[in-house]
Design an enzyme around this catalytic site. Sequence first.
Site, PDB file in Angstrom:
ATOM      1  N   TRP A   1       0.869  -1.185   0.000  1.00 45.79           N
ATOM      2  CA  TRP A   1       0.000   0.000   0.000  1.00 45.79           C
ATOM      3  C   TRP A   1       0.906   1.235   0.000  1.00 45.79           C
ATOM      4  O   TRP A   1       1.843   1.314   0.808  1.00 45.79           O
ATOM      5  CB  TRP A   1      -0.866  -0.052   1.264  1.00 45.79           C
ATOM      6  CG  TRP A   1      -1.839   1.066   1.430  1.00 45.79           C
ATOM      7  CD1 TRP A   1      -2.738   1.525   0.511  1.00 45.79           C
ATOM      8  CD2 TRP A   1      -2.021   1.854   2.614  1.00 45.79           C
ATOM      9  NE1 TRP A   1      -3.478   2.542   1.054  1.00 45.79           N
ATOM     10  CE2 TRP A   1      -3.053   2.763   2.351  1.00 45.79           C
ATOM     11  CE3 TRP A   1      -1.425   1.872   3.878  1.00 45.79           C
ATOM     12  CZ2 TRP A   1      -3.508   3.688   3.283  1.00 45.79           C
ATOM     13  CZ3 TRP A   1      -1.875   2.784   4.810  1.00 45.79           C
ATOM     14  CH2 TRP A   1      -2.897   3.675   4.524  1.00 45.79           C
TER      15      TRP A   1
ATOM     16  N   ASP B   1      -1.106  -5.553   9.145  1.00 53.76           N
ATOM     17  CA  ASP B   1      -2.108  -4.589   8.689  1.00 53.76           C
ATOM     18  C   ASP B   1      -3.339  -5.398   8.272  1.00 53.76           C
ATOM     19  O   ASP B   1      -3.279  -6.184   7.319  1.00 53.76           O
ATOM     20  CB  ASP B   1      -1.524  -3.795   7.500  1.00 53.76           C
ATOM     21  CG  ASP B   1      -2.456  -2.680   7.059  1.00 53.76           C
ATOM     22  OD1 ASP B   1      -3.609  -2.624   7.540  1.00 53.76           O
ATOM     23  OD2 ASP B   1      -2.036  -1.857   6.212  1.00 53.76           O
TER      24      ASP B   1
END
Length: 394
Positions: A127, A208
Amino acid sequence: MFETLKKAPVDKIFALLGEFRADPRPEKMDLGIGVYKDASNNTPVMRAVTKVEQQMLDEQTTKTYVGVTGNRGYCDAVVDLIFGDSIDLDRVASVQAPGGTGSLWVIIQLLNRARPGGKVWISDPSWPNHWPMMELAGLNPQSYPYFDPETRQVRFEEMMAHLDQLGPDDIVLLHGCCHNPTGANLTPEQWDVVADSLKRTGAFPLIDLAYLGFGDGLETDAYGVRKIAQTCPEAMVGFSASKNFGLYRERAGVAIAIGKDKDQAAIVLSQMGNVIRASFSQSPDHGAEIVRRILTDKALRAEWEKELGEMRDHMLRNRQKLAASMRKQSNSDEFDFIAEHRGMFSLLGLSKEQVEKLKEEHGIYIIDDSRVNIAGVPEDNTDALAEALIGVTR
Ligand code: LMR
């Protein structure tokens, strides 16, 4: 003062959203930012959420402060959702944080206190906000091999050759499920290998977890995070309710620490509270209270899980239909990986020029690394999308 500053780089995901919104073409297609879209291209307020918001309007009598570590019922319900009874909850400390990014922020501030300037190993690719977040916190981001652009699968051997050489001062950032941006995920057997390696080397796992329930289901998607928490003495998890509860703008997240024991968890809890108080004092409650009410009410929870299942099925159908259209139009199985990937994204393997051409010639917006938001794929018109995708590659 300001003369010392230069213009900051823009975040490419939100910049693309701005471009999309400004594009007047009616046939334009937003396959960029990671928000769920239904078959009518809406990002709906989930049914259970609407009910609970009405309840809250009727019942809430105050907006006074909740407290630095946030809504305890919410944090406990999220911890239960993620871990069930897979670990001893005495080892767990959790605090409410503003969304997935906010929860990662609290975590990395804490990690920077424990290992100032420490190395954080990030999958290549990841990301786009992971790297700048680590830099802003004063940590030292580095990358480990993850995705093979040829096979569109995880380069597992290379990844492990890298992770096996780390030590107790290293932090390893893992995507709990539904890898962003690639869509290529670890199998349960591969999670077992990763967990054993981290236990052996002492490297610290940071997970995450922004897409729980978007891959194969709540339980299956939790396999990796549970395995790590069961195997490693310490870990941290940044949870987001943005996608699975559709609460994007409400900023509901939880920062979770798993310590060796109860005493260690208490110390970490106090440190996370201290970070929060000095950063933003406390988190917004609205989204968190919605999640608490849904997860702790049997009927609402069932309704939420049902809708989450419908969303997941929609993305899986989109994957299958797009892969079938790509097969038909390209006369090859090169894009079959789209059906095999899981989560909201797949990395298609187009060049930046091809991605630009898609936008200019067809009004199709995907991220410049060729990440496509599978939820935004038009389920009844995958042939047209496939034609454009293949068109720009020829
Ligand atoms: C994404 O990757 O598109 C989402 O997680 C939205 C964001 O905050 O970047």
